[in-house]
Design an enzyme around this catalytic site. Structure first.
Site: not given
Lengths: 99, 480
Positions: B84, B162, B186
């Site tokens: 990420k 996310s 997330s």
């Protein structure tokens, strides 16, 4: 042609603020700047500037207002929900997370 | 040794590692194939933030050299992975998914990237994410520098966030595993929506050094993989004490499936209301079928409910206060207006005004939550089973805050275990989400949640579930 004194006494104060006003057209007094008008204008100008300085900046878009209101309302709701939990004085905030 | 990689893209890391050791293909061939795929489909699904092909191929050559002399470094050796884009990688952009940080470059690697590098895993790309991990509360899936994460099973649907890029990349076979982060949902959400297996570790088990901070007391990093077993292997490498992370618990993790307790010795808590009422009507049959599979595996089951606390309100207040402090400079500058989601901008600006007393109250109630979960797990059940998300992925144009005018469902008869995502994050509990079915072509997932540092227990449960099902083996047909 001079106005007879009898009529002259019935005129509004602005109409007699200058001499021979009747000879200078119907809107003469509106155009003329007196010291009193100058003072009023100056005061009004300052007041307007102060008002502008104190006013919050205008939002860029109406949608932003709704977003802010939604965020604030959400926060208020959260605070209220948490406040409903009874907290004894001895309960301290979490400072360690070693479960 | 040319090879057909179409199946390998969706293989587990243990399968790929075994093939590399058998020299069925080289690490360089494998890496090039994955880089090609990531660069082709990554942008089409808004999953790729930054390709790292050159560095990856160089690393793959080193791995091949090691394998030639039988210098093995464990099951992650030669495995292509992504991170990420909130993890620092030396000399490469780290955007945090947000325009104000589009040109940010760090001169160091995050500690968990270093750890993976040491065992020979090959970083092939940085993956997209919701801007600033969505801490301000975003309304639309498009709240990202790279656009909305598009679901590999249906491009008109959201990937979840996310950790949107990691979810999409693993789901679409663009890398074998990925690292995501979770403050509240997330990792679990994109794992459920993209049909992959994601593990949220216990708070403090994995170092966050080099990761963007959103909430010091809630942030966690964890793996998103194809299988529960893969999660165990990755977690073993990335877990461990770290003096550079003030939140580090000082503990290691060893993946030990051989010591897993028998299902007969394990009690699982569940709430029928979660499966019968909280779950969207279309998903109920699939969730019930998944529950039946777990029930058939010999576990003891017990009906339970979550302790009664305002979990969602607490996580929101804590995230607001901590993120406002973390991003104070950004929020007070004009730069924040460059972000994509207006609601999120407003959320961050409002968060600056969070009163200290409200934050402290939330943190005091959190003490009660932690105590309640201690009792819940030590005197009640060993773990709980819940739907990871009670719906399938939403359409990318749908508002995520429920302002779209959807019809209100009738209030369920009891609390059940709804709210386990914020509750589990507040109490620092580990969780694993595994795919458990499809509804209208979209995946859904179930989660096992347990007490802190008992990751082996939920990995074992996930692995057992995946031994009886093949949902995790399904592959999406990607659109050009």
């Amino acid at each position: 042609m001079p106005i007879p004194r009898r009529q002259y006494l019935h005129l509004a104060p602005t109409e007699v603020s200058t001499s021979r006003a009747w000879e200078r057209g119907p809107h003469y007094n509106e155009r003329m700047v007196t010291r009193r008008k100058l003072a009023l204008l100056a005061t009004a100008g300052i007041a307007a500037k102060v008002a502008l300085a104190q006013a919050p900046p205008a939002p860029a878009r109406a949608e932003s207002d709704a977003d802010f209101e939604s965020a604030r309302q959400q926060a208020r709701n959260n605070f209220q929900a948490i406040a409903r939990v009874k907290l004894p004085m001895t309960v301290e905030p979490v400072t360690t997370f070693k479960a | 040794m040319a090879s057909d990689f179409s199946k390998i893209f969706f293989s587990s890391l243990t399968e790929i590692n075994a093939s590399l050791r058998k020299r069925e293909y080289s690490a360089v061939e494998l890496t090039k194939a994955f880089c090609d795929r990531l660069e082709e489909y990554g942008p089409k699904y808004n999953a790729l933030s930054h390709s790292m092909r050159k560095q990856a191929i160089k690393k793959a050559k080193d791995v091949d050299d090691d394998l030639k002399i039988d210098r093995t470094r464990g099951p992650l050796q030669g495995i292509p992975f992504g991170v990420k884009d909130l993890l620092a990688v030396k000399g490469h952009p780290t955007t945090w998914g947000a325009k104000p940080y589009a040109n940010q470059v760090f001169d160091y690697d995050a500690n968990i990237v270093k750890k993976l590098n040491k065992v020979g895993a090959i970083l092939i790309g940085k993956l997209s994410m919701v801007e600033l991990a969505g801490g301000g509360g975003y309304r639309f899936a498009s709240a990202s520098l790279t656009g909305p994460g598009l679901n590999p099973w249906d491009k008109s649907r959201w990937s979840g966030g996310s950790s949107s890029g990691p979810g999409v990349a693993v789901g679409a076979g663009l890398c074998t595993f990925a690292l995501g982060s979770e403050t509240s949902g997330s990792i679990i959400t994109p794992s459920a929506y993209c049909g992959v297996t994601g593990l949220r570790p216990t708070y403090g088990l994995v170092s966050r050094q080099g990761a963007m901070a959103l909430s010091w007391t809630l942030d966690k990093l964890g793996p998103i993989c194809r299988t529960a077993e893969d999660c165990g292997h990755v977690l073993q490498v990335i877990a461990g004490a770290d003096a550079d992370d003030p939140g580090s618990a000082g503990k290691s993790f060893f993946y030990t499936p051989q010591f897993a307790r028998k299902p007969q010795d394990v009690t699982i808590g569940y709430a029928p209301v979660d499966f019968e009422e909280y779950a969207e009507p279309a998903t109920r049959a699939a969730f019930k079928a998944a529950l039946d599979v777990v029930k058939s595996q010999g576990y003891k089951f017990k009906e339970v409910e979550l302790p009664d606390f305002p979990y969602g309100a607490m996580t929101s207040t804590i995230i607001a206060a901590e993120s406002a402090s973390i991003f104070e400079d950004l929020i007070k500058s004009d730069k924040i207006d460059e972000m994509a989601d207006k609601r999120q901008i407003a959320g961050f600006k409002t968060a600056v005004d969070t009163p200290a007393i409200e934050y402290l109250r939330a943190m005091r109630v959190r003490t009660l939550v932690q105590n309640a979960f201690h009792d819940f797990f030590y005197h009640n059940v060993d773990m709980v089973l819940v739907p990871s998300r009670t719906t399938v992925a939403s359409k990318i144009t749908d508002p995520l805050d429920g302002s779209g005018g959807a019809a209100q469902a009738p209030r369920p008869r009891s609390r059940g275990l709804s709210g386990i995502i914020p509750a589990g994050n507040l109490a620092g509990l580990p969780a694993i989400s595994a795919p458990c079915g499809f509804v209208d072509g979209l995946p859904i997932g179930i989660s096992f949640v347990t007490k802190p540092f008992f990751e082996n227990q939920i990995i074992a449960a996930g692995k057992l579930f995946q031994s009886a099902t093949d949902w995790h083996k399904r592959t999406p047909k990607l659109e050009g």
